[in-house]
Design an enzyme around this catalytic site. Structure first.
Site, mmCIF file in Angstrom:
data_model
loop_
_atom_site.group_PDB
_atom_site.id
_atom_site.type_symbol
_atom_site.label_atom_id
_atom_site.label_comp_id
_atom_site.label_asym_id
_atom_site.label_seq_id
_atom_site.Cartn_x
_atom_site.Cartn_y
_atom_site.Cartn_z
ATOM 1 N N ARG A 62 0.838 -1.201 0.000
ATOM 2 C CA ARG A 62 0.000 0.000 0.000
ATOM 3 C C ARG A 62 0.874 1.253 0.000
ATOM 4 N NH1 ARG A 62 -4.613 1.771 4.489
ATOM 5 N NH2 ARG A 62 -5.099 3.774 3.549
ATOM 6 N N ASN B 164 -10.662 -4.144 -1.428
ATOM 7 C CA ASN B 164 -10.479 -3.107 -2.445
ATOM 8 C C ASN B 164 -9.551 -3.564 -3.570
ATOM 9 O OD1 ASN B 164 -12.041 -0.853 -1.588
ATOM 10 N ND2 ASN B 164 -10.586 -0.479 0.060
ATOM 11 N N CYS C 166 -19.143 -1.511 0.671
ATOM 12 C CA CYS C 166 -18.282 -0.381 1.016
ATOM 13 C C CYS C 166 -18.931 0.356 2.179
ATOM 14 C CB CYS C 166 -18.128 0.546 -0.191
ATOM 15 S SG CYS C 166 -17.051 1.982 0.106
ATOM 16 N N HIS D 107 -16.303 3.952 -4.734
ATOM 17 C CA HIS D 107 -15.387 5.076 -4.533
ATOM 18 C C HIS D 107 -15.545 6.155 -5.594
ATOM 19 C CE1 HIS D 107 -12.409 2.728 -1.736
ATOM 20 N NE2 HIS D 107 -13.657 2.760 -1.292
ATOM 21 N N TYR E 141 -13.839 10.347 -1.880
ATOM 22 C CA TYR E 141 -12.914 9.897 -2.919
ATOM 23 C C TYR E 141 -12.980 10.784 -4.162
ATOM 24 C CZ TYR E 141 -11.961 5.635 -0.309
ATOM 25 O OH TYR E 141 -11.562 4.744 0.651
#
Length: 415
Positions: free
Chosen positions: A85, A139, A159, A189, A239
């Site tokens: 990440r 995700n 989500c 998102h 987002y």
């Protein structure tokens, strides 16, 4: 799956508090990280005991044994952990592109790592429990859910953005969360709240009053200008900041540590706490980990699937003509009726061009991203990045493709 996550105690707390909604006989935590499993499993058992939940909690690194006999499998895994990440959030910045784990080039890298792993898990679940439901919180949820649905798996994507808005708006309006019904529409998102109704889908739309009376607070939470919300006339997902304020976000990201670095530090503290045999509740620090209200959303969705309730939940599922400008097999995030047959989107009024154009372009990107995740190949990655509205330029697509491959060699089987 991903039961060794430091976030698991939040989910366990939700199962304990909402046991009348979803009675559990057994919860199995599955994770290859045995050391984390011991710590997370221990505190999870203590949470159940403190709240008087009669269910059994066990844990294992053996996927096949763990899913055997399961009615539902919740997927909350992160291939490569916080280290990958951190990469997703940093190398795109070299091209002046946003660094984020689900958006832009970093999001594509996560999809390429994740889709093959999740599909393998799903096949192993299906071999033992053909009727088990897969609840996907992994995700990028839209792409992963589309991969699962396209392969014929019994899947619904989840989500926590929508339930977060529901809880926030309920507090601002002084009503119970269950009274707030959102006209939530878009892709995972990439969503907007076009209406906030009190009492159900036919209730009064109080979004104009909400923006008039609390617009500054909502905008501050989103870290977006109040004027943008007034101009849009809706509340965008946070987002959307990566799209509406892309360059400003990149400037910020270049001057501070990545979110992955922050989360890794939080996780180290949490794991130390979980090792305390006296800890029998979720610690306050867990609230900084992210994923607010996921436990409630997961319990509500799983209950609707297993108890055949026909309740309306905001989920990720096949479009099926709901947004007529998208393919039927696109995965959208909208209110849907959920029962033992799965999720079926409710009818929606036409989506305004201001939002529909971005949804259509991102759907095209997701189609190409899934193709790259399933088939591999440098050219497929370039094509996906060329289609992404935050990238698009050939020079960036070429450079980001090379960087993506360089940072993910151990996770890309086709290399």
């Amino acid at each position: 799956m991903g039961g060794g996550s430091t976030y698991t105690p939040e989910l366990v707390d939700g199962f304990a508090r909402l046991r009348e909604l979803l009675p559990l006989a057994e919860l199995v935590l599955i994770d290859p990280a045995a050391d984390r499993l011991e710590l997370v499993g221990g505190v999870s058992r203590r949470i159940f005991a403190r709240q008087g939940h009669p269910g059994r909690i066990s844990w294992t690194a053996d996927l096949d044994a763990g899913v055997d006999g399961a009615d539902a499998v919740l997927l909350q895994l992160r291939v490569g952990g916080q280290a990958t990440r951190d990469q997703d959030e940093t190398w795109p910045l070299e091209c002046g592109c946003v660094g984020q784990e689900t958006t832009g080039a970093g999001g594509l890298a996560k999809a390429l790592r994740t889709v093959p792993v999740v599909l393998d898990i799903a096949e192993r679940v299906r071999a033992r429990n053909p009727r088990a439901w897969l609840v996907d919180f992994t995700n990028p949820v839209g792409i992963v859910t589309r991969a699962l649905l396209s392969a014929g798996h019994r899947t619904v994507g989840l989500c926590n953005v929508a339930i977060g808005f529901q809880r926030k708006f309920a507090g601002l309006l002084g009503v119970a969360p269950g009274e707030v019904w959102l006209e939530h529409v878009g892709l995972n998102h990439l969503t907007w709240e076009r209406a906030v109704r009190i009492g159900g889908p036919d209730g009064e739309d109080v979004l104009p009053q909400l923006l008039a009376g609390h617009g500054d607070a909502v905008a501050a939470d989103l870290r977006m200008p109040r004027a943008l919300l007034d101009r849009l006339g809706v509340v965008p997902s946070y987002y959307l900041r990566y799209f509406y304020q892309h360059d400003a976000v990149v400037r910020e990201q270049r001057t501070r540590p990545s979110r992955a670095a922050e989360v890794a530090a939080i996780e180290r503290e949490l794991l130390a706490m979980y090792g305390d045999p006296a800890l029998d509740h979720k610690p306050e620090l867990l609230g900084r980990r992210g994923g607010a209200f996921y436990s409630e959303a997961a319990v509500e969705l799983t209950s609707a699937l297993l108890r055949d309730t026909g309740e309306v939940r905001i989920v990720n599922t096949f479009n099926g003509g709901t947004l007529p400008f998208l393919p039927d097999d696109a995965v959208i995030e909208v209110p849907a009726t959920v029962d033992a047959r799965g999720a079926r989107p409710l009818p929606l009024r036409p989506l305004e061009p201001l939002f529909a154009g971005l949804v259509a372009q991102m759907t095209a990107y997701e189609d190409l991203a899934l193709e790259a995740a399933l088939k591999g190949g440098r050219e497929r990655i370039v094509r996906a990045l060329l289609a992404h509205p935050l990238i698009g330029q050939l020079e960036y697509a070429e450079k980001l493709t090379d960087d993506l491959i360089a940072h993910n060699r151990e996770h890309l089987a086709w290399i």
